[in-house]
Design a protein around this motif. Sequence first.
Motif, PDB file in Angstrom:
ATOM      1  N   VAL A   8      57.293  61.959  55.742  1.00 37.97           N
ATOM      2  CA  VAL A   8      57.553  62.492  57.087  1.00 37.97           C
ATOM      3  C   VAL A   8      57.268  63.989  57.075  1.00 37.97           C
ATOM      4  CG1 VAL A   8      59.278  60.816  57.868  1.00 37.97           C
ATOM      5  CG2 VAL A   8      60.023  62.830  56.584  1.00 37.97           C
ATOM      6  N   ASN A  13      57.593  61.898  63.598  1.00 31.35           N
ATOM      7  CA  ASN A  13      57.656  61.016  62.423  1.00 31.35           C
ATOM      8  C   ASN A  13      59.074  60.500  62.192  1.00 31.35           C
ATOM      9  OD1 ASN A  13      55.475  63.108  60.335  1.00 31.35           O
ATOM     10  ND2 ASN A  13      54.971  61.643  61.934  1.00 31.35           N
ATOM     11  N   LYS A  16      60.061  57.304  63.749  1.00 27.46           N
ATOM     12  CA  LYS A  16      59.334  56.132  63.218  1.00 27.46           C
ATOM     13  C   LYS A  16      59.852  55.735  61.847  1.00 27.46           C
ATOM     14  CE  LYS A  16      55.542  57.676  66.018  1.00 27.46           C
ATOM     15  NZ  LYS A  16      54.402  58.587  66.082  1.00 27.46           N
ATOM     16  N   ILE A  17      60.234  56.718  61.040  1.00 30.84           N
ATOM     17  CA  ILE A  17      60.658  56.379  59.675  1.00 30.84           C
ATOM     18  C   ILE A  17      62.082  55.807  59.681  1.00 30.84           C
ATOM     19  CG2 ILE A  17      61.789  58.469  58.730  1.00 30.84           C
ATOM     20  CD1 ILE A  17      58.936  56.588  57.028  1.00 30.84           C
ATOM     21  N   VAL A  95      52.499  56.236  55.367  1.00 29.34           N
ATOM     22  CA  VAL A  95      52.450  57.354  56.316  1.00 29.34           C
ATOM     23  C   VAL A  95      52.581  56.801  57.735  1.00 29.34           C
ATOM     24  CG1 VAL A  95      51.110  58.938  54.871  1.00 29.34           C
ATOM     25  CG2 VAL A  95      49.904  57.320  56.356  1.00 29.34           C
ATOM     26  N   VAL A  96      53.135  57.621  58.631  1.00 29.66           N
ATOM     27  CA  VAL A  96      53.325  57.186  60.019  1.00 29.66           C
ATOM     28  C   VAL A  96      52.622  58.173  60.960  1.00 29.66           C
ATOM     29  CG1 VAL A  96      55.560  56.075  59.586  1.00 29.66           C
ATOM     30  CG2 VAL A  96      55.506  58.469  60.246  1.00 29.66           C
ATOM     31  N   GLY A  97      52.149  57.655  62.092  1.00 25.39           N
ATOM     32  CA  GLY A  97      51.670  58.527  63.163  1.00 25.39           C
ATOM     33  C   GLY A  97      50.391  59.260  62.828  1.00 25.39           C
ATOM     34  N   THR A 102      50.411  63.477  57.900  1.00 26.56           N
ATOM     35  CA  THR A 102      49.915  62.110  57.715  1.00 26.56           C
ATOM     36  C   THR A 102      48.579  62.133  56.972  1.00 26.56           C
ATOM     37  OG1 THR A 102      50.912  61.618  59.878  1.00 26.56           O
ATOM     38  CG2 THR A 102      49.397  59.966  58.979  1.00 26.56           C
TER      39      THR A 102
END
Length: 368
Positions: A8, A13, A16-17, A95-97, A102
Amino acid sequence: MKKLCCIVGARPNFMKIAPIMRAFGEDANTITPILVHTGQHYDESMNGTFFKQLDIPAPDIHLNVGSNSHAMQTADIMKRFEPVIQSENPDAILVVGDVNSTIACALVAAKSNVRIIHVEAGLRSFDRKMPEEINRILTDQLSDLLFTTERNAEINLLNENVSPEKIQFVGNVMIDNLFHNLKKTSEVNEIIARNKINIDPVKGYGLVTLHRPSNVDDSGVLRQLLETLSEISRRLPLIFPVHPRTAKKIEDYGLNSLLESDNLISTPPLPYLDLLGLMSKCKMVLTDSGGIQEETTALGIPCLTLRENTERPITLTEGTNTLVGTDRNKILEVSDEILLNGKCAGRVPELWDGHAAIRIASKLKNWL
Ligand code: UD1
């Protein structure tokens, strides 16, 4: 046990995490997550309050990069993440977004031959002037497993030659987070009192967020947007939590006087639960955020997106979102219509059901 580095860095982020970490926690025998925070966002209001309110465990590793130009920030994250990959030797990274953290961590993992999982893959605005679009395209090219939130995303990925077996449509973790937290929000009266927002909620209000470089970095565009918001606020009081990037630009361009109207009420960035509480009860939202386009669709609240394009087209075709760009007349026309006719019809998209993170955890079990 499989070791998974979860990354993050910036505010979007964290939402989402949170559900992903919760889902891993429910099945602690398969995956050991190591939470790495790059430090891209660091202010208490952009970072600390989110960890507390969303019950995200404290990061195992903090890279403390802070703010800088895109190249410097991305490079700093890479330099600091490489030793982490070497010492932790994870089975994969998640990884997110689409933020700089990211792509930076994905690049390091790819060159270290560590597999990459991308959550929220395949979204495309088709506007390469947006830094996030570059981050999305490159992260998806590097990823080994791509979790998507809507079916358009899969089409985009296939068009970019991503092999279909890497793509999994699981729904939207951001909406998991929203449903999980909606019941924890306070009454609007309490939220406005706590944040010293001087409005009468009985008469209704709107909510504004603004931080995209294309909207706030150009003084002419920013001035016109603030003038338009001020005009709308004469009909509907607007609450405007100001992102640090935007606050700095308003100050630099000497536009503070535009925020002094009685009904355009600026505040510092709000904690997640307060923003969510206000959003769930407001008459409309005006925003250039990506996540808020999705959250308003899930809540059935009309959203005017102050951009020319969106990487989240399902919010337009199925949800409550309208693209209005930055043109004063268009913004006034659509906001007037909402004030006149009230809520617009929309439905919650497929698999935005609060269980996306559970699906991710269960698919990862076999994949890892
Ligand atoms: C970043 C993401 C964007 C996301 C947004 C949400 C990229 C390219 N952009 O944009 O996709 O929608 O986060 O907020 O990754 N600042 C502070 N305190 C902080 C963080 C930032 O004061 O805790 C100020 C600094 O002046 C900094 C500026 O905000 O230079 C911009 O921060 P940065 O992380 O570079 O980009 P965002 O505009 O926040």
